[in-house]
Design an enzyme around this catalytic site. Structure first.
Site, PDB file in Angstrom:
ATOM      1  N   ARG A  66     -17.087   0.240  -2.684  1.00  0.00           N
ATOM      2  CA  ARG A  66     -15.935   1.145  -2.476  1.00  0.00           C
ATOM      3  C   ARG A  66     -16.059   2.326  -3.411  1.00  0.00           C
ATOM      4  NH1 ARG A  66     -10.824  -2.575  -1.716  1.00  0.00           N
ATOM      5  NH2 ARG A  66      -9.855  -0.667  -0.973  1.00  0.00           N
ATOM      6  N   PRO A  67     -16.951   3.270  -3.014  1.00  0.00           N
ATOM      7  CA  PRO A  67     -17.180   4.435  -3.863  1.00  0.00           C
ATOM      8  C   PRO A  67     -15.909   5.287  -3.968  1.00  0.00           C
ATOM      9  CG  PRO A  67     -18.182   4.740  -1.705  1.00  0.00           C
ATOM     10  CD  PRO A  67     -17.676   3.327  -1.752  1.00  0.00           C
ATOM     11  N   ASP A 124      -7.100  -3.676   8.025  1.00  0.00           N
ATOM     12  CA  ASP A 124      -6.443  -4.748   7.255  1.00  0.00           C
ATOM     13  C   ASP A 124      -5.932  -5.870   8.148  1.00  0.00           C
ATOM     14  OD1 ASP A 124      -4.981  -2.565   4.709  1.00  0.00           O
ATOM     15  OD2 ASP A 124      -7.018  -3.278   5.056  1.00  0.00           O
ATOM     16  N   ASN A 147       0.807  -1.230   0.000  1.00  0.00           N
ATOM     17  CA  ASN A 147       0.000   0.000   0.000  1.00  0.00           C
ATOM     18  C   ASN A 147       0.833   1.270   0.000  1.00  0.00           C
ATOM     19  OD1 ASN A 147      -2.153  -1.661  -0.120  1.00  0.00           O
ATOM     20  ND2 ASN A 147      -2.764  -1.421   2.029  1.00  0.00           N
ATOM     21  N   ASP A 194     -16.336   8.813  -4.397  1.00  0.00           N
ATOM     22  CA  ASP A 194     -16.863  10.186  -4.342  1.00  0.00           C
ATOM     23  C   ASP A 194     -15.858  11.158  -3.705  1.00  0.00           C
ATOM     24  OD1 ASP A 194     -17.524   8.463  -2.096  1.00  0.00           O
ATOM     25  OD2 ASP A 194     -18.473  10.222  -1.210  1.00  0.00           O
ATOM     26  N   LEU A 195     -15.094  10.686  -2.722  1.00  0.00           N
ATOM     27  CA  LEU A 195     -14.140  11.600  -2.056  1.00  0.00           C
ATOM     28  C   LEU A 195     -12.935  11.889  -2.962  1.00  0.00           C
ATOM     29  CD1 LEU A 195     -14.272  10.097   1.558  1.00  0.00           C
ATOM     30  CD2 LEU A 195     -15.440  12.153   0.680  1.00  0.00           C
ATOM     31  N   ARG A 227      -8.470  -1.883  -7.460  1.00  0.00           N
ATOM     32  CA  ARG A 227      -9.130  -0.618  -7.163  1.00  0.00           C
ATOM     33  C   ARG A 227      -8.152   0.533  -7.041  1.00  0.00           C
ATOM     34  NH1 ARG A 227     -13.297   0.672  -5.930  1.00  0.00           N
ATOM     35  NH2 ARG A 227     -12.539   2.138  -4.404  1.00  0.00           N
ATOM     36  N   ARG A 253      -1.974 -11.189  -4.059  1.00  0.00           N
ATOM     37  CA  ARG A 253      -2.121  -9.764  -4.382  1.00  0.00           C
ATOM     38  C   ARG A 253      -1.294  -8.923  -3.419  1.00  0.00           C
ATOM     39  NH1 ARG A 253      -7.968  -7.483  -5.334  1.00  0.00           N
ATOM     40  NH2 ARG A 253      -6.581  -5.697  -5.585  1.00  0.00           N
ATOM     41  N   CYS A 282     -15.944  -4.501  -4.175  1.00  0.00           N
ATOM     42  CA  CYS A 282     -15.269  -5.793  -4.047  1.00  0.00           C
ATOM     43  C   CYS A 282     -15.879  -6.490  -2.839  1.00  0.00           C
ATOM     44  CB  CYS A 282     -13.772  -5.597  -3.868  1.00  0.00           C
ATOM     45  SG  CYS A 282     -13.388  -4.637  -2.428  1.00  0.00           S
TER      46      CYS A 282
HETATM   47  C1  EPZ Z   1      -6.583   1.746   1.324  1.00  0.00           C
HETATM   48  O1  EPZ Z   1      -7.774   1.534   0.581  1.00  0.00           O
HETATM   49  C2  EPZ Z   1      -5.859   0.405   1.327  1.00  0.00           C
HETATM   50  N1  EPZ Z   1      -5.537   0.028  -0.046  1.00  0.00           N
HETATM   51  C3  EPZ Z   1      -6.748  -0.653   1.962  1.00  0.00           C
HETATM   52  O2  EPZ Z   1      -6.007  -1.859   2.012  1.00  0.00           O
HETATM   53  C4  EPZ Z   1      -7.062  -0.217   3.395  1.00  0.00           C
HETATM   54  O3  EPZ Z   1      -7.942  -1.162   3.983  1.00  0.00           O
HETATM   55  C5  EPZ Z   1      -7.729   1.162   3.377  1.00  0.00           C
HETATM   56  O4  EPZ Z   1      -6.878   2.104   2.684  1.00  0.00           O
HETATM   57  C6  EPZ Z   1      -8.006   1.689   4.772  1.00  0.00           C
HETATM   58  O5  EPZ Z   1      -6.814   1.773   5.479  1.00  0.00           O
HETATM   59  C7  EPZ Z   1      -4.464   0.587  -0.659  1.00  0.00           C
HETATM   60  O6  EPZ Z   1      -3.786   1.424  -0.092  1.00  0.00           O
HETATM   61  C8  EPZ Z   1      -4.168   0.128  -2.037  1.00  0.00           C
HETATM   62  P1  EPZ Z   1     -10.209   4.360   1.977  1.00  0.00           P
HETATM   63  P2  EPZ Z   1      -8.707   2.796   0.163  1.00  0.00           P
HETATM   64  O7  EPZ Z   1     -10.435   5.255   0.820  1.00  0.00           O
HETATM   65  O8  EPZ Z   1      -7.862   3.942  -0.185  1.00  0.00           O
HETATM   66  C9  EPZ Z   1     -14.926   4.702   2.000  1.00  0.00           C
HETATM   67  C10 EPZ Z   1      -5.600  -4.144   1.674  1.00  0.00           C
HETATM   68  O9  EPZ Z   1      -6.080  -5.157   2.187  1.00  0.00           O
HETATM   69  N2  EPZ Z   1     -14.722   5.647   0.893  1.00  0.00           N
HETATM   70  O10 EPZ Z   1      -9.538   4.903   3.189  1.00  0.00           O
HETATM   71  O11 EPZ Z   1      -9.693   2.319  -0.829  1.00  0.00           O
HETATM   72  C11 EPZ Z   1     -14.641   3.270   1.569  1.00  0.00           C
HETATM   73  O12 EPZ Z   1     -15.787   2.715   0.965  1.00  0.00           O
HETATM   74  C12 EPZ Z   1      -6.493  -2.994   1.265  1.00  0.00           C
HETATM   75  O13 EPZ Z   1      -4.366  -3.958   1.483  1.00  0.00           O
HETATM   76  C13 EPZ Z   1     -15.799   6.394   0.433  1.00  0.00           C
HETATM   77  O14 EPZ Z   1     -16.908   6.296   0.935  1.00  0.00           O
HETATM   78  O15 EPZ Z   1      -9.437   3.051   1.544  1.00  0.00           O
HETATM   79  C14 EPZ Z   1     -14.274   2.591   2.861  1.00  0.00           C
HETATM   80  O16 EPZ Z   1     -15.456   2.201   3.517  1.00  0.00           O
HETATM   81  C15 EPZ Z   1      -7.971  -3.285   1.514  1.00  0.00           C
HETATM   82  N3  EPZ Z   1     -15.614   7.242  -0.610  1.00  0.00           N
HETATM   83  C16 EPZ Z   1     -13.582   3.693   3.658  1.00  0.00           C
HETATM   84  O17 EPZ Z   1     -13.962   4.929   3.036  1.00  0.00           O
HETATM   85  C17 EPZ Z   1     -14.388   7.391  -1.207  1.00  0.00           C
HETATM   86  O18 EPZ Z   1     -14.269   8.199  -2.154  1.00  0.00           O
HETATM   87  C18 EPZ Z   1     -12.065   3.588   3.665  1.00  0.00           C
HETATM   88  O19 EPZ Z   1     -11.644   3.722   2.352  1.00  0.00           O
HETATM   89  C19 EPZ Z   1     -13.310   6.613  -0.739  1.00  0.00           C
HETATM   90  C20 EPZ Z   1     -13.497   5.751   0.321  1.00  0.00           C
END
Ligand code: EPZ
Length: 437
Positions: A130-131, A324, A30, A133-134, A101, A417, A125
């Site tokens: 996993r929207p 994670d 990550n 929008d942010l 993603r 992965r 997934c």
């Molecule tokens: C990163 O995912 C990591 N992936 C994830 O690791 C990790 O679980 C996650 O951060 C939280 O720490 C990578 O870095 C490649 P988020 P990311 O945006 O960026 C919601 C693994 O196992 N959200 O912080 O996708 C989302 O749905 C993976 O290595 C929105 O609603 O995580 C989730 O519920 C899995 N809108 C929450 O926020 C958005 O635009 C956290 O998502 C973006 C996210």
């Protein structure tokens, strides 16, 4: 059988043997993904070291090549040289975007370099919707115009301009995407409530080494404030960069000791990033020594100590307990004394692994969409179980270490992965484990 990222070989192990030994922790998936994406911004050559050999990195390499980057790989040295002098393609191939993603962070880099990006919606997934929008919120604040239809997103910016961006939720990916687009924007960007994960700080460190001008204060964990002073793209230059160690892989092996017992040393482990995990594992009864100086973590459980569940754990954003490591904790809780209520606050359905653990004899009850209750049992029973996603798959492997008899985990492509060689690592720690065709 050595690691082979392409095969979907099953993983087979015989439980009941304590772990003992030392293992070197791989580079962070990550952290590597966003810094590789960031190379698109830099019209020069970058050299990345300690790159983990995992299939998500293979996917990112294909995406980079599709933009016009030229890659030279030195697999045995875990090194990739990326020549990004001629980045010209802003449309990313759907087959790679849908496979991973985190490809979406290329949007910010492509907007910063070419002023345009066309990507497929990275679908949801198994761990939840996993929207993005942010992500789009941050990019639009910087002046990008964004058109979306049901499965594609087209972003365009004549000129990106610095802005004040307050995230309602500290999304890791959205923070990284916004940083990448802000690096060459005109003027200054202030991000408030940015994600504090180490993989965000690592991206800023990489970009500053390459000539960007990003400020992260000492109180970053408290404030979540990042200031990015836009620089002209001509200021950005190639760098040699070493990917930070993977805190989630390190944490997975720490929970493996709670499952199987034993005494292990993790080398090149990001001890300072695992304080919440170490505090929990100590409370459960293991001895944990964090050697920040030497990037080393020692975890041991001696036979006299009972590994006890704590009553309640909930996942949260950094530096709280990481989502994670929720599944690896769940696996170790299955064979710890007492009852744990585990609450998942980050993703909407990250308990898929429960059904497979229950098939192994675990006593787990879903209390509601966010919480499960685990009652520790004396032993799990070896079974053939199916990995459905990355961290749940790893949890099944460490649960197998605690099970009576033979456990076979199939669909290990999910595990590859993110884990460079979970079999080799656990073998080095004394587990009876191998890949089987
Ligand atoms: C990163 O995912 C990591 N992936 C994830 O690791 C990790 O679980 C996650 O951060 C939280 O720490 C990578 O870095 C490649 P988020 P990311 O945006 O960026 C919601 C693994 O196992 N959200 O912080 O996708 C989302 O749905 C993976 O290595 C929105 O609603 O995580 C989730 O519920 C899995 N809108 C929450 O926020 C958005 O635009 C956290 O998502 C973006 C996210």
């Amino acid at each position: 059988m050595a690691y082979d990222g392409q095969s979907n070989a099953a993983i087979c192990m015989e439980g009941g043997k304590c772990l003992d030994g030392t293992v070197l922790i791989q580079g962070s998936k990550n952290a590597a993904l966003p810094v590789l994406a960031a190379s698109v911004l830099i019209p020069d050559t970058c050299v990345f070291k300690n790159v983990p050999y995992i299939t998500d990195i293979d996917c990112m390499k294909n995406l980079l090549k599709s933009t016009g980057a030229v890659l030279e790989e030195h697999k045995e040295a875990h090194m990739i040289r990326i020549h990004s002098e001629n980045i010209r393609e802003y449309r990313l191939p759907a087959r790679y975007v849908s496979a991973m993603r985190s490809s979406v962070v290329l949007m910010g880099a492509l907007l910063g370099r070419l002023g345009e990006a066309l990507v497929d919606y990275p679908g949801g997934c198994v761990i939840g919707e996993r929207p993005i929008d942010l992500h789009l919120f941050g990019l639009e604040k910087l002046g990008a115009q964004i058109w979306t239809d049901k499965n594609r997103i087209h972003a365009y910016a004549d000129e990106l301009k610095g802005a004040l961006i307050k995230f309602p939720f500290p999304s890791v990916g959205a923070t990284q995407n916004t940083i990448l687009a802000a690096v060459t924007a005109r003027g200054t960007t202030v991000i408030k409530n940015a994600a504090r994960e180490p993989e965000v700080t690592a991206l800023c460190d990489f970009l500053n080494k390459a000539g960007a001008d990003i400020e992260i204060g000492h109180d970053f964990i408290a404030t979540g404030r990042i200031v990015i002073h836009g620089v002209d793209i001509s200021r950005l230059h190639g760098v040699e960069y070493t990917v930070i160690p993977d805190r989630i892989v390190a944490g997975t092996y720490m929970f493996a000791v709670l499952c199987a017992g034993g005494n292990i040393t993790l080398e090149n482990a990001p001890a300072a990033q695992l304080r919440s995990v170490c505090a929990l594992i100590r409370k459960m009864g293991a001895d944990v020594v964090l050697d920040d100086e030497n990037d080393r973590i020692l975890v041991s459980t001696d036979t006299k100590q009972i590994i006890q569940n704590v009553p309640f754990v909930e996942t949260g954003v950094y530096p709280e307990f990481p989502t994670d490591l929720q599944s690896p904790l769940l696996a170790s809780a299955c064979v710890s004394k007492g009852t744990l209520i585990l609450k998942e606050r980050i993703f909407s359905s990250r308990f898929k692994v429960v059904e497979e653990l229950v098939r192994m004899g675990a006593d787990i009850t879903a209390l509601d969409n966010e919480r499960v209750q685990v009652r520790g049992v004396a032993k799990l029973a070896g079974r053939t179980v199916i990995a459905q996603e990355l961290r749940g798959g790893a949890a099944l492997v460490i649960a197998g270490l605690a099970a009576d008899g033979i456990t076979t985990v199939t669909d290990t492509r999910y595990i590859k992965r993110g884990y460079q060689d979970i079999v080799g690592d656990l073998e080095r720690l004394g587990a009876r484990i191998s890949y089987v065709d």
